[in-house]
Scaffold this active site. Structure first.
Site, mmCIF file in Angstrom:
data_model
loop_
_atom_site.group_PDB
_atom_site.id
_atom_site.type_symbol
_atom_site.label_atom_id
_atom_site.label_comp_id
_atom_site.label_asym_id
_atom_site.label_seq_id
_atom_site.Cartn_x
_atom_site.Cartn_y
_atom_site.Cartn_z
ATOM 1 N N GLU A 1 0.828 -1.212 0.000
ATOM 2 C CA GLU A 1 0.000 0.000 0.000
ATOM 3 C C GLU A 1 0.857 1.254 0.000
ATOM 4 O O GLU A 1 0.535 2.245 -0.668
ATOM 5 C CB GLU A 1 -0.912 0.017 1.239
ATOM 6 C CG GLU A 1 -1.799 -1.204 1.385
ATOM 7 C CD GLU A 1 -1.202 -2.268 2.302
ATOM 8 O OE1 GLU A 1 -1.922 -2.738 3.202
ATOM 9 O OE2 GLU A 1 -0.016 -2.614 2.110
ATOM 10 N N ALA B 1 7.817 -37.207 -8.155
ATOM 11 C CA ALA B 1 7.639 -37.601 -9.548
ATOM 12 C C ALA B 1 7.395 -39.104 -9.563
ATOM 13 O O ALA B 1 8.178 -39.869 -9.002
ATOM 14 C CB ALA B 1 8.879 -37.254 -10.366
ATOM 15 N N TRP C 1 15.495 -40.154 -15.470
ATOM 16 C CA TRP C 1 14.519 -39.204 -14.925
ATOM 17 C C TRP C 1 13.131 -39.782 -15.161
ATOM 18 O O TRP C 1 12.848 -40.281 -16.251
ATOM 19 C CB TRP C 1 14.622 -37.827 -15.571
ATOM 20 C CG TRP C 1 15.890 -37.104 -15.273
ATOM 21 C CD1 TRP C 1 16.992 -36.997 -16.058
ATOM 22 C CD2 TRP C 1 16.177 -36.359 -14.088
ATOM 23 N NE1 TRP C 1 17.953 -36.229 -15.452
ATOM 24 C CE2 TRP C 1 17.472 -35.826 -14.227
ATOM 25 C CE3 TRP C 1 15.472 -36.085 -12.906
ATOM 26 C CZ2 TRP C 1 18.069 -35.050 -13.250
ATOM 27 C CZ3 TRP C 1 16.061 -35.315 -11.937
ATOM 28 C CH2 TRP C 1 17.341 -34.806 -12.109
ATOM 29 N N ARG D 1 10.618 -25.211 -5.299
ATOM 30 C CA ARG D 1 11.749 -25.042 -4.382
ATOM 31 C C ARG D 1 12.030 -23.567 -4.122
ATOM 32 O O ARG D 1 12.383 -23.176 -3.015
ATOM 33 C CB ARG D 1 13.004 -25.686 -4.977
ATOM 34 C CG ARG D 1 13.042 -27.199 -4.938
ATOM 35 C CD ARG D 1 14.353 -27.693 -5.509
ATOM 36 N NE ARG D 1 14.440 -29.148 -5.529
ATOM 37 C CZ ARG D 1 15.467 -29.821 -6.031
ATOM 38 N NH1 ARG D 1 16.484 -29.167 -6.558
ATOM 39 N NH2 ARG D 1 15.473 -31.151 -6.011
ATOM 40 N N THR E 1 17.431 -41.377 0.680
ATOM 41 C CA THR E 1 17.469 -40.472 -0.474
ATOM 42 C C THR E 1 18.796 -39.730 -0.520
ATOM 43 O O THR E 1 19.396 -39.549 -1.581
ATOM 44 C CB THR E 1 16.302 -39.468 -0.408
ATOM 45 O OG1 THR E 1 15.062 -40.184 -0.441
ATOM 46 C CG2 THR E 1 16.344 -38.489 -1.571
ATOM 47 N N ARG F 1 17.573 -24.231 -9.530
ATOM 48 C CA ARG F 1 18.267 -24.010 -10.792
ATOM 49 C C ARG F 1 17.326 -23.291 -11.762
ATOM 50 O O ARG F 1 16.701 -23.892 -12.642
ATOM 51 C CB ARG F 1 18.770 -25.343 -11.355
ATOM 52 C CG ARG F 1 19.738 -26.028 -10.404
ATOM 53 C CD ARG F 1 20.439 -27.226 -10.996
ATOM 54 N NE ARG F 1 19.604 -28.395 -11.147
ATOM 55 C CZ ARG F 1 19.297 -29.244 -10.165
ATOM 56 N NH1 ARG F 1 19.725 -29.019 -8.925
ATOM 57 N NH2 ARG F 1 18.557 -30.303 -10.404
ATOM 58 N N GLU G 1 10.919 -33.983 -0.234
ATOM 59 C CA GLU G 1 11.399 -34.474 -1.531
ATOM 60 C C GLU G 1 11.809 -35.948 -1.485
ATOM 61 O O GLU G 1 12.550 -36.409 -2.339
ATOM 62 C CB GLU G 1 12.573 -33.615 -2.003
ATOM 63 C CG GLU G 1 12.163 -32.208 -2.423
ATOM 64 C CD GLU G 1 12.657 -31.830 -3.802
ATOM 65 O OE1 GLU G 1 12.873 -32.722 -4.642
ATOM 66 O OE2 GLU G 1 12.831 -30.634 -4.039
ATOM 67 N N GLY H 1 12.449 -39.906 0.780
ATOM 68 C CA GLY H 1 11.748 -40.860 -0.075
ATOM 69 C C GLY H 1 10.428 -41.293 0.541
ATOM 70 O O GLY H 1 9.796 -40.571 1.327
#
Length: 364
Positions: A50, A152, A168, A182, A194, A205, A293, A295
Site C-alpha cells: 500500500e 515424480a 529421470w 523449491r 534419499t 536451478r 522431496e 523418499g
C-alpha cells in the site's frame, strides 16, 4: 472490481520466495478507471504494498480507490501502520481480497478505515488471495510450517526402478516446475536413504532464483560418516546456510560428541515419532515452509502424522511394474471408507506429464 484485484494478485505473486515470513501483498490505486499507482511488498522489513502504491499515486490518491490483496495493517512492526497512510492520503474506498489472519490485525485495519469514513469492500477474489498466501495463513493461525509433499511418479505409482534408478521419471517441464516450487519454500527435507542413494543437490536451478532453501536431512540414527556428508552435493551447495541434520533424542549421545558444528552443520534432535515437535523447532529457525522431496519413508511418516498440507505429484506415462519402489509405504487402512480423502484437487498438463495438486484433509 475483479479486474483490478486480479492485477494486484499478479503483482504480489511476482515476489514469491522473497517475503517470508511476511505474506505476499499487491496493491493498486485506481481513479476514474485508470491505474495511478501500484506496488507490492518486495521483502520482509521493506515498505508494504500500500505504501509503494500510494507514494506512486501521490496527490492523485485523493478520492481514489485502493485495491489491496490483504487487509492493511493497523499496528507497528518493522514499518508503521498502513491504515494511517491510507487515511492521510485521501483514499475514499478500499477494496480488499481477504482479512488478515494475523491476530494483531484480523479486522482492526478495516475497522479503523471505516471509522475514518472510508468505504471498505471485503472478500473480492478471496479464494485466490487465500491460495496465494496459504503458507502465511498456516504460519500465523497454527504456528506451524506449511508442508508440501512433492514426488515424480510413474503411472503405476513408482518413484524408482528396483535398482533405485530414478533419473529421470518426469520430463523437463515438470523439473522446471519443481525448481519453481523449491524457489518458494524455506526448507527442503529428505530422508537418509534419499541422501545416500541419490546424492541430490536440492538447490534452485532457475535463471533468476530468489530463494536458497535450507537443506534438511532426517535420520533415525547419527551413523553418517562426516566425510560422506562433507562430500555430498547437499553440503557443498549449502554454503549460504547451514545443512541441518535431524536425529531422534535416543541418539543424542552422538550429537554431544560430534564436531559437525565446526563444519557449518546444525544437528537438531527431536523425540522419536514426534515430527510435529521437529516442525516447531524448524520454525524457530525461520523455516516457515517445507518441501518434502523423498523418499517413501518420509512421505509416509508425514502423512501418517497428519502433517502434510499440500501434495504435488508429477505423473509420467511410464510403467515399471510391481518390483519398482512405490512413492508411499504402508498406511493402516483396511477399508475404502477409511481412505485419506484429499480435497481441492487440480490438474495441469506439462507436455506428456500431469501435475496433480491436492490438499490433505486434516483428520482428528
Amino acid at each position: 472490481m475483479e479486474k483490478f484485484m486480479r492485477l494486484a494478485l499478479e503483482l504480489a505473486e511476482e515476489y514469491r520466495g522473497f517475503t517470508s515470513p511476511n505474506p505476499m501483498v499487491g496493491a493498486i490505486v485506481v481513479k476514474d478507471n485508470r491505474i495511478i499507482g501500484k506496488g507490492a511488498h518486495c521483502r520482509a522489513g521493506e515498505a508494504h504494498a500500500e505504501v509503494v502504491a500510494l507514494q506512486q499515486a501521490g496527490k492523485l490518491a485523493q478520492d481514489a480507490t485502493l485495491y489491496v490483496t490483504l487487509e492493511p495493517c493497523n499496528h507497528f512492526g518493522k514499518t508503521p501502520p498502513c491504515t494511517d497512510l491510507i487515511i492521510a492520503s485521501g483514499i475514499s474506498k478500499v477494496v480488499c481480497a481477504m482479512k488478515d489472519p494475523n491476530p494483531l490485525v484480523c479486522g482492526s485495519g478495516f475497522e479503523k478505515l471505516r471509522k475514518a469514513g472510508i468505504e471498505v469492500v471485503e472478500n473480492v477474489l478471496k479464494k485466490e488471495a487465500e491460495q496465494l498466501n496459504e503458507i502465511f495463513i498456516k504460519n500465523v493461525t497454527e504456528k506451524q510450517p506449511f508442508v508440501i509433499l512433492k514426488s515424480a511418479i510413474t503411472l503405476d505409482g513408482k518413484i524408482a526402478s528396483p535398482t533405485n534408478d530414478s533419473k529421470w521419471i518426469s520430463n523437463n517441464k515438470s523439473r522446471l516446475e519443481v525448481h519453481k516450487i523449491r524457489n518458494s519454500v524455506d526448507g527442503i527435507i529428505i530422508g537418509k536413504n534419499t541422501f545416500l542413494i541419490d546424492n541430490p543437490r536440492l538447490n534452485v536451478r532457475l535463471d533468476s532464483p530468489t530463494s536458497d532453501p535450507q537443506k534438511i536431512i532426517i535420520v533415525d540414527s547419527l551413523d553418517l560418516k562426516l566425510e560422506t556428508i562433507l562430500n555430498s552435493n547437499a553440503y557443498k551447495l549449502s554454503s549460504q546456510k547451514p545443512l541441518i541434520i535431524c536425529v531422534t533424542d535416543n541418539h543424542s549421545q552422538h550429537i554431544e560428541s560430534s564436531d559437525f558444528i565446526n563444519h557449518n552443520i546444525i544437528l537438531l534432535k527431536f523425540e522419536k515419532n514426534n515430527l510435529k515437535e521437529l516442525l516447531q523447532k524448524l520454525m524457530k529457525l525461520g523455516i516457515n515452509s517445507i518441501l518434502l522431496e523423498g523418499g517413501a519413508g518420509i512421505y509416509t511418516s508425514f502423512i501418517k502424522a497428519n502433517l502434510v498440507d499440500k501434495i504435488q505429484l508429477f505423473v509420467a506415462p511410464k510403467i515399471i511394474g510391481d518390483q519398482g519402489i512405490s512413492w508411499l509405504g504402508n498406511l493402516p487402512i483396511d477399508y475404502m471408507k477409511d481412505a485419506i480423502q484429499l480435497k481441492d484437487t487440480s490438474f495441469e498438463t506439462l507436455d506428456d506429464n500431469i501435475m496433480i495438486t491436492s490438499y490433505q484433509n486434516k483428520r482428528n
